[in-house]
Design a protein around this motif. Sequence first.
Motif, PDB file in Angstrom:
ATOM      1  N   GLY A 240     -38.881  -2.253 -55.575  1.00 53.67           N
ATOM      2  CA  GLY A 240     -39.055  -1.229 -56.595  1.00 53.67           C
ATOM      3  C   GLY A 240     -39.252   0.149 -55.984  1.00 53.67           C
ATOM      4  O   GLY A 240     -39.638   0.286 -54.830  1.00 53.67           O
ATOM      5  N   ASP A 241     -38.952   1.167 -56.757  1.00 55.29           N
ATOM      6  CA  ASP A 241     -39.114   2.551 -56.303  1.00 55.29           C
ATOM      7  C   ASP A 241     -38.661   3.441 -57.447  1.00 55.29           C
ATOM      8  O   ASP A 241     -38.513   2.987 -58.582  1.00 55.29           O
ATOM      9  CB  ASP A 241     -38.287   2.821 -55.044  1.00 55.29           C
ATOM     10  N   PHE A 242     -38.443   4.723 -57.138  1.00 57.95           N
ATOM     11  CA  PHE A 242     -37.963   5.657 -58.145  1.00 57.95           C
ATOM     12  C   PHE A 242     -36.577   6.145 -57.768  1.00 57.95           C
ATOM     13  O   PHE A 242     -36.303   6.459 -56.616  1.00 57.95           O
ATOM     14  CB  PHE A 242     -38.912   6.846 -58.281  1.00 57.95           C
ATOM     15  N   GLY A 243     -35.696   6.202 -58.762  1.00 60.31           N
ATOM     16  CA  GLY A 243     -34.360   6.701 -58.534  1.00 60.31           C
ATOM     17  C   GLY A 243     -34.331   8.215 -58.553  1.00 60.31           C
ATOM     18  O   GLY A 243     -35.345   8.876 -58.805  1.00 60.31           O
ATOM     19  N   SER A 244     -33.164   8.790 -58.292  1.00 63.41           N
ATOM     20  CA  SER A 244     -33.026  10.240 -58.283  1.00 63.41           C
ATOM     21  C   SER A 244     -33.272  10.844 -59.657  1.00 63.41           C
ATOM     22  O   SER A 244     -33.527  12.047 -59.793  1.00 63.41           O
ATOM     23  CB  SER A 244     -31.633  10.626 -57.795  1.00 63.41           C
ATOM     24  N   CYS A 245     -33.200  10.009 -60.704  1.00 68.96           N
ATOM     25  CA  CYS A 245     -33.466  10.470 -62.067  1.00 68.96           C
ATOM     26  C   CYS A 245     -34.959  10.647 -62.321  1.00 68.96           C
ATOM     27  O   CYS A 245     -35.363  11.193 -63.351  1.00 68.96           O
ATOM     28  CB  CYS A 245     -32.893   9.486 -63.079  1.00 68.96           C
ATOM     29  N   GLY A 246     -35.787  10.158 -61.381  1.00 70.39           N
ATOM     30  CA  GLY A 246     -37.234  10.275 -61.539  1.00 70.39           C
ATOM     31  C   GLY A 246     -37.880   9.097 -62.227  1.00 70.39           C
ATOM     32  O   GLY A 246     -39.105   9.050 -62.382  1.00 70.39           O
ATOM     33  N   ARG A 247     -37.084   8.127 -62.638  1.00 68.34           N
ATOM     34  CA  ARG A 247     -37.616   6.949 -63.321  1.00 68.34           C
ATOM     35  C   ARG A 247     -37.613   5.734 -62.386  1.00 68.34           C
ATOM     36  O   ARG A 247     -36.902   5.722 -61.381  1.00 68.34           O
ATOM     37  CB  ARG A 247     -36.786   6.634 -64.567  1.00 68.34           C
ATOM     38  N   THR A 248     -38.419   4.729 -62.734  1.00 65.60           N
ATOM     39  CA  THR A 248     -38.431   3.490 -61.959  1.00 65.60           C
ATOM     40  C   THR A 248     -37.042   2.864 -61.971  1.00 65.60           C
ATOM     41  O   THR A 248     -36.337   2.936 -62.972  1.00 65.60           O
ATOM     42  CB  THR A 248     -39.444   2.497 -62.560  1.00 65.60           C
ATOM     43  N   LEU A 249     -36.644   2.282 -60.850  1.00 65.24           N
ATOM     44  CA  LEU A 249     -35.309   1.699 -60.733  1.00 65.24           C
ATOM     45  C   LEU A 249     -35.006   0.744 -61.890  1.00 65.24           C
ATOM     46  O   LEU A 249     -35.852  -0.072 -62.270  1.00 65.24           O
ATOM     47  CB  LEU A 249     -35.184   0.938 -59.410  1.00 65.24           C
ATOM     48  N   CYS A 250     -33.797   0.848 -62.415  1.00 63.31           N
ATOM     49  CA  CYS A 250     -33.378   0.007 -63.542  1.00 63.31           C
ATOM     50  C   CYS A 250     -33.489  -1.477 -63.196  1.00 63.31           C
ATOM     51  O   CYS A 250     -33.858  -2.298 -64.033  1.00 63.31           O
ATOM     52  CB  CYS A 250     -31.941   0.332 -63.944  1.00 63.31           C
ATOM     53  N   CYS A 251     -33.144  -1.824 -61.945  1.00 66.02           N
ATOM     54  CA  CYS A 251     -33.185  -3.226 -61.532  1.00 66.02           C
ATOM     55  C   CYS A 251     -34.611  -3.769 -61.498  1.00 66.02           C
ATOM     56  O   CYS A 251     -34.820  -4.981 -61.524  1.00 66.02           O
ATOM     57  CB  CYS A 251     -32.516  -3.406 -60.171  1.00 66.02           C
ATOM     58  N   LYS A 252     -35.587  -2.866 -61.435  1.00 70.22           N
ATOM     59  CA  LYS A 252     -36.984  -3.277 -61.411  1.00 70.22           C
ATOM     60  C   LYS A 252     -37.562  -3.399 -62.818  1.00 70.22           C
ATOM     61  O   LYS A 252     -38.521  -4.131 -63.041  1.00 70.22           O
ATOM     62  CB  LYS A 252     -37.806  -2.258 -60.605  1.00 70.22           C
ATOM     63  N   THR A 253     -36.961  -2.685 -63.775  1.00 65.57           N
ATOM     64  CA  THR A 253     -37.522  -2.657 -65.121  1.00 65.57           C
ATOM     65  C   THR A 253     -36.796  -3.568 -66.108  1.00 65.57           C
ATOM     66  O   THR A 253     -37.367  -4.543 -66.593  1.00 65.57           O
ATOM     67  CB  THR A 253     -37.519  -1.212 -65.661  1.00 65.57           C
ATOM     68  N   HIS A 254     -35.523  -3.276 -66.404  1.00 65.70           N
ATOM     69  CA  HIS A 254     -34.877  -3.995 -67.494  1.00 65.70           C
ATOM     70  C   HIS A 254     -33.614  -4.753 -67.131  1.00 65.70           C
ATOM     71  O   HIS A 254     -33.159  -5.583 -67.921  1.00 65.70           O
ATOM     72  CB  HIS A 254     -34.537  -3.020 -68.630  1.00 65.70           C
ATOM     73  N   LEU A 255     -33.013  -4.513 -65.968  1.00 69.73           N
ATOM     74  CA  LEU A 255     -31.788  -5.229 -65.613  1.00 69.73           C
ATOM     75  C   LEU A 255     -32.122  -6.643 -65.126  1.00 69.73           C
ATOM     76  O   LEU A 255     -32.704  -6.811 -64.066  1.00 69.73           O
ATOM     77  CB  LEU A 255     -31.015  -4.480 -64.522  1.00 69.73           C
ATOM     78  N   LYS A 256     -31.751  -7.626 -65.913  1.00 68.72           N
ATOM     79  CA  LYS A 256     -32.028  -9.017 -65.542  1.00 68.72           C
ATOM     80  C   LYS A 256     -30.961  -9.566 -64.608  1.00 68.72           C
ATOM     81  O   LYS A 256     -31.241 -10.411 -63.762  1.00 68.72           O
ATOM     82  CB  LYS A 256     -32.119  -9.888 -66.802  1.00 68.72           C
ATOM     83  N   GLU A 257     -29.741  -9.095 -64.770  1.00 67.03           N
ATOM     84  CA  GLU A 257     -28.643  -9.533 -63.919  1.00 67.03           C
ATOM     85  C   GLU A 257     -27.937  -8.304 -63.358  1.00 67.03           C
ATOM     86  O   GLU A 257     -27.666  -7.343 -64.079  1.00 67.03           O
ATOM     87  CB  GLU A 257     -27.655 -10.397 -64.708  1.00 67.03           C
ATOM     88  N   LEU A 258     -27.651  -8.329 -62.064  1.00 61.09           N
ATOM     89  CA  LEU A 258     -27.001  -7.204 -61.407  1.00 61.09           C
ATOM     90  C   LEU A 258     -25.496  -7.376 -61.484  1.00 61.09           C
ATOM     91  O   LEU A 258     -24.920  -8.197 -60.780  1.00 61.09           O
ATOM     92  CB  LEU A 258     -27.465  -7.100 -59.943  1.00 61.09           C
ATOM     93  N   ALA A 259     -24.870  -6.609 -62.358  1.00 58.40           N
ATOM     94  CA  ALA A 259     -23.426  -6.714 -62.542  1.00 58.40           C
ATOM     95  C   ALA A 259     -22.691  -6.013 -61.408  1.00 58.40           C
ATOM     96  O   ALA A 259     -23.256  -5.197 -60.678  1.00 58.40           O
ATOM     97  CB  ALA A 259     -23.029  -6.091 -63.883  1.00 58.40           C
ATOM     98  N   SER A 260     -21.422  -6.348 -61.267  1.00 54.39           N
ATOM     99  CA  SER A 260     -20.588  -5.715 -60.246  1.00 54.39           C
ATOM    100  C   SER A 260     -20.322  -4.261 -60.632  1.00 54.39           C
ATOM    101  O   SER A 260     -19.967  -3.966 -61.768  1.00 54.39           O
ATOM    102  CB  SER A 260     -19.273  -6.475 -60.115  1.00 54.39           C
ATOM    103  N   VAL A 261     -20.522  -3.358 -59.674  1.00 50.01           N
ATOM    104  CA  VAL A 261     -20.270  -1.935 -59.892  1.00 50.01           C
ATOM    105  C   VAL A 261     -19.194  -1.511 -58.898  1.00 50.01           C
ATOM    106  O   VAL A 261     -19.404  -1.577 -57.685  1.00 50.01           O
ATOM    107  CB  VAL A 261     -21.543  -1.088 -59.698  1.00 50.01           C
ATOM    108  N   THR A 262     -18.054  -1.077 -59.403  1.00 46.04           N
ATOM    109  CA  THR A 262     -16.931  -0.730 -58.542  1.00 46.04           C
ATOM    110  C   THR A 262     -16.661   0.767 -58.571  1.00 46.04           C
ATOM    111  O   THR A 262     -17.129   1.485 -59.464  1.00 46.04           O
ATOM    112  CB  THR A 262     -15.656  -1.473 -58.984  1.00 46.04           C
ATOM    113  N   SER A 263     -15.879   1.214 -57.612  1.00 51.40           N
ATOM    114  CA  SER A 263     -15.519   2.630 -57.530  1.00 51.40           C
ATOM    115  C   SER A 263     -14.676   3.074 -58.722  1.00 51.40           C
ATOM    116  O   SER A 263     -14.611   4.267 -59.031  1.00 51.40           O
ATOM    117  CB  SER A 263     -14.781   2.916 -56.226  1.00 51.40           C
ATOM    118  N   ASP A 264     -14.025   2.115 -59.397  1.00 53.43           N
ATOM    119  CA  ASP A 264     -13.230   2.452 -60.582  1.00 53.43           C
ATOM    120  C   ASP A 264     -14.098   3.089 -61.663  1.00 53.43           C
ATOM    121  O   ASP A 264     -13.640   3.971 -62.406  1.00 53.43           O
ATOM    122  CB  ASP A 264     -12.557   1.203 -61.155  1.00 53.43           C
TER     123      ASP A 264
END
Length: 267
Positions: A157-181
Amino acid sequence: MPQVAKIQVVFWDQAYEGKAGDFKLALGDNVVVKTEWGTDAGKIISLQEVPNEVMERLENLVSIIRKTTTEDTEIIAESNKQREVALDYCKKAVEKNNLPMKIIDAHFSFDGSRLIFPFIADGRVDFRQLVKDLTHHFQKSIRLQQIGIRDEAKISGDFGSCGRTLCCKTHLKELASVTSDLADIQQVSHRGSERLSGLCGRLRCCLAFEGEAYKELAKSLPAIGSVIKTPGGKGKVIGWHTLKQTVDVCLEDGDKTIIEFSIKGEN
């Protein structure tokens, strides 16, 4: 209608699905479950009603034994006290064996028979000697589980550049694939990898939040490189402004004039 409950034992591992049966379960309830690995305890993270015919076809459902009792909670608390000690010993054992891996966490199964250490590494690691050392020391079944580098950020856990706690630490239950597209279609790829990467070093998960909306809007735009007619004459599409629903067109005039043209026919 029967319910299927999804149970999260540790958030760096897969969630199990189990039949609620006669238990009156609610989101957030803690339960004891019987899995293929043994008995463990976890939290209900979702409940879904399914028809009987669908329930009969579901496979690999775990057995929900009971809701956790006061005694169960005490057992879990005692295991959590041992966690830091086990984690520290395993890290020292990794260093002793000179292995290229980073131990992230330690988890004692509810029944005390297993001890799981998740780790990250760049590739395959021969940890057979490490398992022998850990088995001898803890006198338990040892499981080393390789996880992705994104899971480390989820754990720490930590804080993102947006100033909020990382999404993966708070509400993302599954980490989806993120592509350059996703960065391309949202016209942010020019910002560079440093600004588009999260603390884990991978593309930010938030790029996927509006990905489907952008993809839907992009369907109405002419393909990059295609030649279209505009009020200023024919030209080649060289860029998109997806949200504005406009495109940049390089006209086939002698000056190669570039105009921004609305797909609705308005300049």
